[in-house]
Design a protein around this motif. Structure first.
Motif, PDB file in Angstrom:
ATOM      1  N   ARG A   6       0.833  -1.207   0.000  1.00 53.24           N
ATOM      2  CA  ARG A   6       0.000   0.000   0.000  1.00 53.24           C
ATOM      3  C   ARG A   6       0.871   1.263   0.000  1.00 53.24           C
ATOM      4  N   PRO A   7       1.605   1.502  -1.062  1.00 47.27           N
ATOM      5  CA  PRO A   7       2.543   2.627  -1.111  1.00 47.27           C
ATOM      6  C   PRO A   7       1.830   3.961  -1.299  1.00 47.27           C
ATOM      7  N   ASP A   8       2.604   5.023  -1.227  1.00 50.47           N
ATOM      8  CA  ASP A   8       2.065   6.348  -1.514  1.00 50.47           C
ATOM      9  C   ASP A   8       1.891   6.546  -3.015  1.00 50.47           C
ATOM     10  N   LEU A   9       2.750   5.902  -3.783  1.00 46.31           N
ATOM     11  CA  LEU A   9       2.595   5.958  -5.232  1.00 46.31           C
ATOM     12  C   LEU A   9       3.387   4.836  -5.891  1.00 46.31           C
ATOM     13  N   MET A  10       3.086   4.626  -7.175  1.00 49.04           N
ATOM     14  CA  MET A  10       3.802   3.652  -7.987  1.00 49.04           C
ATOM     15  C   MET A  10       4.404   4.367  -9.185  1.00 49.04           C
ATOM     16  N   LEU A  11       5.692   4.155  -9.423  1.00 47.95           N
ATOM     17  CA  LEU A  11       6.388   4.665 -10.597  1.00 47.95           C
ATOM     18  C   LEU A  11       6.375   3.539 -11.621  1.00 47.95           C
ATOM     19  N   LEU A  12       5.599   3.705 -12.686  1.00 45.91           N
ATOM     20  CA  LEU A  12       5.221   2.584 -13.548  1.00 45.91           C
ATOM     21  C   LEU A  12       5.685   2.766 -14.990  1.00 45.91           C
ATOM     22  N   ASP A  13       6.448   1.791 -15.480  1.00 48.95           N
ATOM     23  CA  ASP A  13       6.849   1.785 -16.883  1.00 48.95           C
ATOM     24  C   ASP A  13       5.690   1.275 -17.731  1.00 48.95           C
ATOM     25  N   MET A  14       5.720   1.581 -19.010  1.00 47.23           N
ATOM     26  CA  MET A  14       4.633   1.176 -19.898  1.00 47.23           C
ATOM     27  C   MET A  14       4.852  -0.234 -20.452  1.00 47.23           C
ATOM     28  N   GLY A  15       6.071  -0.535 -20.906  1.00 55.40           N
ATOM     29  CA  GLY A  15       6.340  -1.809 -21.537  1.00 55.40           C
ATOM     30  C   GLY A  15       6.917  -2.812 -20.562  1.00 55.40           C
ATOM     31  N   LEU A  16       6.117  -3.775 -20.130  1.00 54.54           N
ATOM     32  CA  LEU A  16       6.534  -4.793 -19.163  1.00 54.54           C
ATOM     33  C   LEU A  16       6.467  -6.172 -19.825  1.00 54.54           C
ATOM     34  N   PRO A  17       7.157  -7.165 -19.278  1.00 49.45           N
ATOM     35  CA  PRO A  17       7.246  -8.464 -19.961  1.00 49.45           C
ATOM     36  C   PRO A  17       5.973  -9.301 -19.924  1.00 49.45           C
ATOM     37  N   ASP A  18       5.026  -8.985 -19.047  1.00 46.51           N
ATOM     38  CA  ASP A  18       3.798  -9.785 -19.019  1.00 46.51           C
ATOM     39  C   ASP A  18       2.598  -8.968 -19.504  1.00 46.51           C
ATOM     40  N   ILE A  19       2.097  -8.054 -18.685  1.00 48.25           N
ATOM     41  CA  ILE A  19       1.014  -7.169 -19.108  1.00 48.25           C
ATOM     42  C   ILE A  19       1.554  -5.748 -19.137  1.00 48.25           C
ATOM     43  N   SER A  20       0.944  -4.891 -19.919  1.00 47.77           N
ATOM     44  CA  SER A  20       1.478  -3.537 -20.063  1.00 47.77           C
ATOM     45  C   SER A  20       1.155  -2.684 -18.845  1.00 47.77           C
ATOM     46  N   GLY A  21       1.861  -1.552 -18.748  1.00 41.46           N
ATOM     47  CA  GLY A  21       1.588  -0.617 -17.667  1.00 41.46           C
ATOM     48  C   GLY A  21       0.167  -0.101 -17.692  1.00 41.46           C
ATOM     49  N   LEU A  22      -0.411   0.032 -18.881  1.00 43.99           N
ATOM     50  CA  LEU A  22      -1.809   0.465 -18.981  1.00 43.99           C
ATOM     51  C   LEU A  22      -2.733  -0.498 -18.258  1.00 43.99           C
ATOM     52  N   GLU A  23      -2.524  -1.796 -18.483  1.00 49.19           N
ATOM     53  CA  GLU A  23      -3.368  -2.804 -17.845  1.00 49.19           C
ATOM     54  C   GLU A  23      -3.101  -2.868 -16.348  1.00 49.19           C
ATOM     55  N   VAL A  24      -1.857  -2.702 -15.941  1.00 50.40           N
ATOM     56  CA  VAL A  24      -1.526  -2.669 -14.509  1.00 50.40           C
ATOM     57  C   VAL A  24      -2.275  -1.534 -13.825  1.00 50.40           C
ATOM     58  N   ALA A  25      -2.212  -0.352 -14.410  1.00 48.86           N
ATOM     59  CA  ALA A  25      -2.897   0.803 -13.824  1.00 48.86           C
ATOM     60  C   ALA A  25      -4.402   0.576 -13.759  1.00 48.86           C
ATOM     61  N   ARG A  26      -4.955   0.029 -14.818  1.00 47.32           N
ATOM     62  CA  ARG A  26      -6.400  -0.211 -14.844  1.00 47.32           C
ATOM     63  C   ARG A  26      -6.825  -1.166 -13.733  1.00 47.32           C
ATOM     64  N   ARG A  27      -6.072  -2.255 -13.572  1.00 46.96           N
ATOM     65  CA  ARG A  27      -6.444  -3.250 -12.559  1.00 46.96           C
ATOM     66  C   ARG A  27      -6.251  -2.703 -11.147  1.00 46.96           C
ATOM     67  N   ILE A  28      -5.177  -1.962 -10.920  1.00 43.61           N
ATOM     68  CA  ILE A  28      -4.948  -1.398  -9.586  1.00 43.61           C
ATOM     69  C   ILE A  28      -6.022  -0.379  -9.243  1.00 43.61           C
ATOM     70  N   ARG A  29      -6.364   0.481 -10.188  1.00 44.61           N
ATOM     71  CA  ARG A  29      -7.371   1.502  -9.918  1.00 44.61           C
ATOM     72  C   ARG A  29      -8.761   0.890  -9.727  1.00 44.61           C
ATOM     73  N   GLN A  30      -9.001  -0.265 -10.336  1.00 39.94           N
ATOM     74  CA  GLN A  30     -10.273  -0.945 -10.117  1.00 39.94           C
ATOM     75  C   GLN A  30     -10.399  -1.413  -8.674  1.00 39.94           C
ATOM     76  N   ARG A  31      -9.300  -1.888  -8.097  1.00 39.01           N
ATOM     77  CA  ARG A  31      -9.320  -2.428  -6.734  1.00 39.01           C
ATOM     78  C   ARG A  31      -9.053  -1.379  -5.678  1.00 39.01           C
ATOM     79  N   TRP A  32      -8.183  -0.417  -6.003  1.00 35.99           N
ATOM     80  CA  TRP A  32      -7.822   0.634  -5.041  1.00 35.99           C
ATOM     81  C   TRP A  32      -8.016   1.983  -5.730  1.00 35.99           C
ATOM     82  N   ARG A  33      -9.185   2.550  -5.550  1.00 39.09           N
ATOM     83  CA  ARG A  33      -9.585   3.726  -6.311  1.00 39.09           C
ATOM     84  C   ARG A  33      -8.652   4.919  -6.111  1.00 39.09           C
ATOM     85  N   GLY A  34      -8.067   5.045  -4.933  1.00 38.68           N
ATOM     86  CA  GLY A  34      -7.233   6.205  -4.655  1.00 38.68           C
ATOM     87  C   GLY A  34      -5.767   6.008  -4.970  1.00 38.68           C
TER      88      GLY A  34
END
Length: 218
Positions: free
Chosen positions: A46-74
């Motif tokens: 539960r960090p204060d923020l995430m520094l997120l790259d776009m191109g990752l080896p499994d799912i993209s940063g876009l999908e990571v952000a979408r899934r995290i924001r779905q579960r943790w709105r803030g």
């Protein structure tokens, strides 16, 4: 302040960690290299923020952000990536990113972005913000502007050498769905072959030739 750095290159992660710790004493940093690890790390730390790259080896940063924001709105997500195409920036903001800076930004600007996003304020790197405000799209930007978030996700994976079945498995969709996305992409981007599609992704800066060679060796 607690920060998660998500990047698939260890040297990059370590370099950013060292830089930020030198500029922000007391900063607690967790490093991960994949999208799924990033999602798990957010739930654990539960960090204060995430520094997120776009191109990752499994799912993209876009999908990571979408899934995290779905579960943790803030959740505070700051995209930190080599991409600065306006369609990519807009999609990063659409999936819940609170900030966006490129890897070519000055260290002081990165620190300012981290502080702003950690406090819940939006931050976009100044040259990118200017282009957004003036709607100054480059030629590559124009060709990408009508892509959906899922189409961008598929293009990133495909351009990095992922097969249709591999993309389908990562996105939890059918092979046919991925193939349909690729067909739509060729039509939207006005290309006639998979090779042209990959070349366009390279020309737009979405993937580098070095990344393609690396993907083929895996």
């Amino acid at each position: 302040m607690k920060l998660i750095i998500v990047d698939d290159h260890r040297v990059v992660r370590r370099g950013i960690s060292s830089l930020l710790r030198s500029m922000m004493p007391g900063l607690e940093i967790v490093e991960v290299e994949t999208g799924q690890a990033a999602i798990n790390a957010w739930g654990e730390h539960r960090p204060d923020l995430m520094l997120l790259d776009m191109g990752l080896p499994d799912i993209s940063g876009l999908e990571v952000a979408r899934r995290i924001r779905q579960r943790w709105r803030g959740a505070g997500i700051l995209f930190f990536t080599m991409h600065d195409e306006l369609p990519m920036v807009r999609q990063a903001l659409d999936v819940g990113g609170l900030g966006f800076v490129s890897k070519s930004c000055a260290p002081e600007e990165l620190m300012e972005a981290v502080k702003r996003v950690a406090s819940g304020q939006p931050y976009i790197e100044h040259p990118i913000a200017t282009r957004l405000a003036m709607n100054q799209e480059r030629a590559a930007d124009h060709r990408l502007k009508d892509m959906t978030q899922r189409e961008m996700e598929v293009l990133l994976m495909y351009a990095r050498g992922e097969s249709v079945p591999a993309i389908a498995e990562r996105l939890c969709v059918s092979n046919k769905t991925v193939s349909n996305h690729l067909a739509i992409l060729k039509s939207k981007l006005e290309v006639s072959s998979s090779v042209e599609l990959i070349h366009l992704a390279v020309d737009a800066g979405l993937v580098r030739y070095g990344q393609l060679e690396e993907a083929r060796r895996v």
